[in-house]
Design an enzyme around this catalytic site. Structure first.
Site, mmCIF file in Angstrom:
data_model
loop_
_atom_site.group_PDB
_atom_site.id
_atom_site.type_symbol
_atom_site.label_atom_id
_atom_site.label_comp_id
_atom_site.label_asym_id
_atom_site.label_seq_id
_atom_site.Cartn_x
_atom_site.Cartn_y
_atom_site.Cartn_z
ATOM 1 N N GLN A 94 35.110 46.236 53.039
ATOM 2 C CA GLN A 94 36.335 46.555 52.017
ATOM 3 C C GLN A 94 36.449 47.700 52.196
ATOM 4 O O GLN A 94 35.628 48.598 51.013
ATOM 5 C CB GLN A 94 35.596 45.519 50.672
ATOM 6 C CG GLN A 94 36.812 45.063 50.084
ATOM 7 C CD GLN A 94 37.047 43.722 49.090
ATOM 8 O OE1 GLN A 94 35.746 44.115 48.527
ATOM 9 N NE2 GLN A 94 38.005 43.872 48.593
ATOM 10 N N HIS A 100 41.867 40.480 49.498
ATOM 11 C CA HIS A 100 42.825 40.503 50.142
ATOM 12 C C HIS A 100 42.305 39.768 51.540
ATOM 13 O O HIS A 100 41.592 40.134 52.506
ATOM 14 C CB HIS A 100 43.265 41.643 50.645
ATOM 15 C CG HIS A 100 43.127 42.649 50.655
ATOM 16 N ND1 HIS A 100 41.342 43.148 50.513
ATOM 17 C CD2 HIS A 100 42.535 42.871 52.428
ATOM 18 C CE1 HIS A 100 40.933 44.421 51.162
ATOM 19 N NE2 HIS A 100 41.314 44.122 51.643
HETATM 20 P P1 5GP Z 1 40.274 46.464 53.886
HETATM 21 O O1 5GP Z 1 39.232 47.200 54.581
HETATM 22 O O2 5GP Z 1 39.583 46.499 52.271
HETATM 23 O O3 5GP Z 1 39.278 45.042 55.014
HETATM 24 O O4 5GP Z 1 41.489 45.974 54.020
HETATM 25 C C1 5GP Z 1 42.584 47.061 53.277
HETATM 26 C C2 5GP Z 1 44.364 47.384 54.155
HETATM 27 O O5 5GP Z 1 44.600 47.834 53.650
HETATM 28 C C3 5GP Z 1 43.763 48.136 55.512
HETATM 29 O O6 5GP Z 1 43.730 46.999 56.775
HETATM 30 C C4 5GP Z 1 44.745 48.828 55.493
HETATM 31 O O7 5GP Z 1 45.114 49.649 56.447
HETATM 32 C C5 5GP Z 1 45.514 48.346 54.186
HETATM 33 N N1 5GP Z 1 46.271 49.217 53.581
HETATM 34 C C6 5GP Z 1 45.276 50.231 52.787
HETATM 35 N N2 5GP Z 1 46.857 50.682 51.832
HETATM 36 C C7 5GP Z 1 47.863 50.450 52.631
HETATM 37 C C8 5GP Z 1 49.109 50.501 51.555
HETATM 38 O O8 5GP Z 1 49.696 51.390 50.920
HETATM 39 N N3 5GP Z 1 50.098 49.999 52.377
HETATM 40 C C9 5GP Z 1 49.649 48.512 53.022
HETATM 41 N N4 5GP Z 1 50.506 48.165 53.475
HETATM 42 N N5 5GP Z 1 48.843 48.547 53.610
HETATM 43 C C10 5GP Z 1 47.770 49.571 53.013
#
Ligand code: 5GP
Length: 114
Positions: A94, A100
């Site tokens: 994460q 999310h």
């Molecule tokens: P995690 O790695 O926490 O599971 O997922 C976070 C996700 O958020 C990643 O897939 C990354 O590409 C996306 N993400 C990070 N910053 C932004 C942003 O400013 N806008 C959008 N649309 N996605 C984002």
């Protein structure tokens, strides 16, 4: 007080996002760095950090998010299947501390994940 997460800033419309669905409880928008032809993030508007901090009071909210994920998958034509992923904590990969669900589809996804 801690700083707003990037997703809270998207909820508050302080930074833009390609929003595919919104209601009083949740927001869905396309991931900035898509890992599949369809890659949507579905988030609660309530500030919950991760799966690990969901409370019993959030039960209906989490159910709502899943119904919305199902609807978005249908609307985006993911009839052949898709994956719903919630990375949780450091070892879960994460990177944003706001709960999310990734909705990924449009190509054959592999298992196990890295
Ligand atoms: P995690 O790695 O926490 O599971 O997922 C976070 C996700 O958020 C990643 O897939 C990354 O590409 C996306 N993400 C990070 N910053 C932004 C942003 O400013 N806008 C959008 N649309 N996605 C984002």
């Amino acid at each position: 007080m801690s700083e707003k997460s990037i997703f809270k800033r998207i909820i508050d419309k302080e930074i833009p996002a390609d929003i595919v669905y919104e209601d009083d409880l949740c927001l869905a928008f396309r991931d900035l760095s898509p890992q599949a032809p369809t890659h949507v993030l579905v988030i609660p508007k309530k500030e919950i950090k991760s799966v690990a901090t969901i409370t019993d009071q959030d039960q209906a909210l989490i159910g709502h998010l899943y119904l919305i994920i199902r609807n978005i998958a249908r609307e985006l034509g993911l009839g052949n299947g898709y994956r719903v992923v919630a990375n949780c904590g450091a070892e879960g990969g994460q990177t944003v501390d706001h709960l999310h669900f990734h909705l990924l589809g449009g190509r054959q996804l592999k298992w196990p994940p890295g």
